[in-house]
Every structure is written in C-alpha cells, then in structure tokens.
Design a protein around this motif. Structure first.
Motif, PDB file in Angstrom:
ATOM      1  N   GLN A  37      31.377   9.080  57.926  1.00  0.00           N
ATOM      2  CA  GLN A  37      30.590  10.249  57.572  1.00  0.00           C
ATOM      3  C   GLN A  37      29.161  10.017  58.051  1.00  0.00           C
ATOM      4  OE1 GLN A  37      32.126  12.778  56.440  1.00  0.00           O
ATOM      5  NE2 GLN A  37      33.961  11.987  55.412  1.00  0.00           N
ATOM      6  N   GLY A  38      28.319  11.036  57.924  1.00  0.00           N
ATOM      7  CA  GLY A  38      26.912  10.892  58.237  1.00  0.00           C
ATOM      8  C   GLY A  38      26.432  11.876  59.285  1.00  0.00           C
ATOM      9  N   PHE A  39      25.125  11.866  59.509  1.00  0.00           N
ATOM     10  CA  PHE A  39      24.499  12.790  60.449  1.00  0.00           C
ATOM     11  C   PHE A  39      25.127  12.701  61.837  1.00  0.00           C
ATOM     12  CE2 PHE A  39      21.297  13.115  63.856  1.00  0.00           C
ATOM     13  CZ  PHE A  39      21.002  14.465  63.767  1.00  0.00           C
ATOM     14  N   GLU A  40      25.251  11.496  62.368  1.00  0.00           N
ATOM     15  CA  GLU A  40      25.801  11.356  63.710  1.00  0.00           C
ATOM     16  C   GLU A  40      27.261  11.779  63.784  1.00  0.00           C
ATOM     17  OE1 GLU A  40      24.014   7.851  66.124  1.00  0.00           O
ATOM     18  OE2 GLU A  40      24.283   7.123  64.084  1.00  0.00           O
ATOM     19  N   ILE A  41      27.993  11.518  62.742  1.00  0.00           N
ATOM     20  CA  ILE A  41      29.415  11.890  62.742  1.00  0.00           C
ATOM     21  C   ILE A  41      29.557  13.407  62.700  1.00  0.00           C
ATOM     22  CG2 ILE A  41      31.634  11.520  61.614  1.00  0.00           C
ATOM     23  CD1 ILE A  41      30.190   9.010  62.849  1.00  0.00           C
ATOM     24  N   ASP A  42      28.693  14.066  61.931  1.00  0.00           N
ATOM     25  CA  ASP A  42      28.711  15.532  61.906  1.00  0.00           C
ATOM     26  C   ASP A  42      28.332  16.109  63.273  1.00  0.00           C
ATOM     27  OD1 ASP A  42      29.457  15.433  59.282  1.00  0.00           O
ATOM     28  OD2 ASP A  42      27.542  16.129  58.461  1.00  0.00           O
TER      29      ASP A  42
END
Length: 262
Positions: free
Chosen positions: A52-57
């Motif tokens: 998860q996280g900003f980069e994954i989004d």
C-alpha cells in the motif's frame, strides 16, 4: 567509491550479463512491479501483507491508464536494481532517486515526486550541528544502498563520522529511539510522517538544515526500468503525464500529504 559501492556495481554488472532482456517489441498487457514495502507512507505492507502507499496508488492508477494488469512484489531496497536487470519484474516504484550512477545501469521514467533529505536525532540533541566536522565520532544510521548512504560515505565518513547502514529504515529508527545511534539521515517526507504518526517518533526531532545536493540525490524520484524496454518507459511517461493532467495525481497526493511533493 566505497567497497560497498564496488560490490553493488559488480552485482549490477553480473545481473546485466546474465539477465538483460532482448530489445524486441513486447506485449505490456501484464506488468510486474516491485517496491521495498517498508518506506511509509510511500510504500508499506498492510496487516494482510499487501503493498500500500502513495507510490503503490500511483502505480495502480498508471496501470489503469495503460489498460495493463499489474502484479506487485516486494524486494529489499539494495536488491531492487539487480533483480530488475535480472528480469524478476519490469518496473520499480520504490522511491528510487534518478542519479547518474544508477542511470549507468537502468532507465528511468520522468520523475513522479521529489523530496529533500534531513537529519533526525533525539530531542535531547535538538541543537546538534549536522555539519560534517561537527559529527566527528557520532554514529549516523542510513538505509543500505540509498543515495543518503552514498552522500554520508562521501561527505561525513572522511570527517570522522561513523556510518551505520541498515537494511530497512525501520531498523535505523528503532536504534535511534533506543539510543544506539546518534542520528539518522533519510527522506524528509518519510521522516516527518514517522515523527508525527509513530509512537517511536516521539523520541526525536529534526536537526540541522535540509540536505539537497544533485550530485548525490539526483533529479527526483522516478520509475526504475530496464534500458532494454524503451516502449515501457514511453508508456509510463505518458501515463504519469496523464495522471497529472486529469487530476488523478493530485487526488492521490492529497490523501497522503497536505503539501506538494513535486
């Protein structure tokens, strides 16, 4: 170059000799993406072990723009580039700075965020000077294989600081909170998140000035790609530009940060 740097480069060369993909047209309907999984809020594992996280989004949104099915895998930070070259996955979304050293081995997309670095120390050391000469004899924690590690090896180790590399940022932060090291140098945005959100972060505070030197920290954060996949680079460049233009990037950014990171 440090001995650790020489081993790192040797590993990259070995991977490139043994695993570089041929430069032929490919079907990118399926893309395999790697991230470290221990760098919140940019990339981390949730309670079910999912990235998860900003980069994954951002990666998921880019894959939707590409009409591609994307799978995600975790990889320790130091091994990200060798495993990419060896063909274990196709792209890296893991706060990878675009530097001349890395561009010798891999390609990068256009940058999708940029941040400074900073030092953090115990609150009792809040007036600590972070100039290289002032940190002689102090132990500084840093993530193994990172641009921060390269910077410390070049600027602080010769001045007498003791550089202690860690496989993950979490290990360095724990040792700082427990008083086993004097300071850590890491990504400013991630450290501010740790200071605010983590109970361990209550131990510590930012010290000194922001650290920014293009010689070591490069041109921002980009997607790591094989040089043999120019078509995939073009696709991701277009996807990132589209995400910015249609407001998707900003919508994702505001879920994580109350300020611009570009």
């Amino acid at each position: 170059m440090t001995l650790r740097g020489l081993f790192f480069c040797a590993g990259l060369l070995a991977a490139s000799w043994g695993g570089a993909a041929p430069a032929v047209a490919k079907d990118w309907s399926q893309i395999r993406i790697a991230a470290e999984g221990s760098h919140p809020p940019f990339n981390y594992l949730d309670e079910r072990g999912r990235l998860q996280g900003f980069e994954i989004d951002i990666a998921r949104a880019a894959c939707r723009k590409l009409n591609a099915s994307c799978d995600f895998v975790t990889q320790d930070f130091e091994g990200l580039i060798p495993a990419l070259i060896a063909g274990r996955y196709d792209a890296i979304f893991s706060s990878l700075s675009i530097t001349e050293q890395r561009k010798a081995f891999i390609a990068f997309s256009s940058k999708y965020y940029e941040t400074l670095s900073m030092f953090v120390a115990a609150k009792r050391d809040g007036k600590m000077s972070t100039e290289p000469e002032a940190m002689k004899g102090k132990t500084i924690g840093v993530k193994l294989g990172s641009t921060n590690a390269r910077y410390l090896d070049a600027r602080y180790a010769p001045a007498g600081a003791k550089i202690r590399p860690y496989l993950t940022a979490d290990e360095a932060r724990l040792d700082l909170a427990e008083g086993r090291i004097d300071a850590i140098l890491a990504d400013k945005t991630a450290l501010l998140y740790w200071l605010e959100k983590s109970p361990l972060g209550r131990c510590c505070q930012m010290v000194g000035r922001d650290v920014s030197d293009p010689t070591y920290f490069g041109e921002g954060i980009g997607i790591g790609l094989r040089k043999s996949d120019p078509g995939l680079k073009a696709m991701f460049d277009k996807a990132i530009a589209t995400l910015r233009a249609d407001g998707t990037y900003e919508a994702i950014r505001t879920r994580y940060f109350p300020y611009d990171i570009y």
